[in-house]
Design an enzyme around this catalytic site. Structure first.
Site: not given
Ligand code: OAD
Ligand code: ZN
Length: 244
Positions: A109, A124, A193
């Site tokens: 983003d 990514h 994450t």
């Molecule tokens: P996810 O959507 O899998 O996970 C988001 C995480 O953020 C979860 O563990 C939530 O508990 C946490 N979360 C949500 N709101 C929050 C807040 N306000 N403060 C702290 N934590 C919070 O997202 P990613 O782990 O980034 O890849 O996903 C990894 C990859 O999967 C992405 O980069 C994307 C996706 O498919 C590609 O597109 C290649």
């Protein structure tokens, strides 16, 4: 998590942070959630609404580039007006105050840059860059919306988003830079994450194996919460400013 316990964990992390020489941070969609960017897997997550195989794979793009571009144009429109939140800003401030700092992000983003972070590794890719499918030229393009099927200015071929899709490998230089940071840091903080997508998911464990202290900040427990040295349960936009 009890409030007192959270406080104690923040205090412990604060002490580690200001004693560290070399800090690496890994962020995921959670850090941008408070800015209004949807995450992928939680409540209201993108992959709950859409099928990743239809929109974020090379096969999907070969089959239906218009549909994939429609999805990315929609995400560009959604993110363009959004601003960094206190979590992004706290990380930019920490970078100014520690001797060495690397921010590794899975997010596309661009909000870390907007917040003033400098040493950023985008694992990514980036929503605001496009890449030619033939000559591979990468350019920044912030126009919204892009044409249904945008074309390369140098060779006229179809452009694609400069992002990593499922089934694709990460750029070797990008990955190497991330491993350098992980190998050299004495503290790593893993923020927002879910730890489900490799190779990012195992970076915290690798840092720990290399002798770094590893802390996690997340709204919910992750598969790594018990593995790391410190696990803080809360919103990154509320927890990170408390480290300053
Ligand atoms: P996810 O959507 O899998 O996970 C988001 C995480 O953020 C979860 O563990 C939530 O508990 C946490 N979360 C949500 N709101 C929050 C807040 N306000 N403060 C702290 N934590 C919070 O997202 P990613 O782990 O980034 O890849 O996903 C990894 C990859 O999967 C992405 O980069 C994307 C996706 O498919 C590609 O597109 C290649
Ligand atoms: Zn081209």
């Amino acid at each position: 998590m009890a409030e007192q316990e959270t406080e104690a964990c923040i205090k412990e992390l604060r002490e580690k942070l200001w004693g560290a020489r070399d800090v690496a941070v890994l962020t995921g969609a959670g850090i941008s959630a408070e800015s209004g960017v949807p995450t992928f897997r939680g409540e209201g997550g993108l992959w709950k609404q859409f099928r990743a195989v239809d929109l974020a794979t090379p096969e999907a793009f070969s089959r239906d580039p218009k549909l994939v571009w429609e999805f990315y144009n929609w995400r560009r429109e959604l993110v363009a007006p959004l601003s960094p939140n206190p979590g992004h800003f706290a990380l930019a401030e920490i970078e100014r105050r520690v001797p060495r700092f690397t921010l590794i992000t899975q997010n596309i983003d661009g909000l870390h840059e907007k917040a003033g972070s400098r040493n950023i590794i985008e694992l990514h890719g980036n929503l605001w860059r496009v890449r030619c499918t033939r000559c591979e030229t990468v350019t920044e393009d912030r126009s919204i919306p892009l044409p249904e099927l945008p074309a390369c200015e140098s060779c006229g071929s179809l452009l694609r988003p400069h992002v990593v899709w499922f089934g694709e490998i990460l750029e070797p230089q990008v990955l190497n830079a991330a491993y350098d940071a992980i190998g050299g840091c004495d503290l790593m903080i893993v923020i927002g994450t879910s730890g489900t997508v490799q190779p990012a998911a195992s970076m915290g464990v690798q840092a720990k194996r290399n002798g770094a202290a590893v802390a996690e900040i997340n709204l919910e427990p992750t598969p790594y919460s018990d593995v790391y040295n410190i696990s803080i349960s809360g919103k990154s936009g509320e927890m990170l400013p408390q480290l300053l």
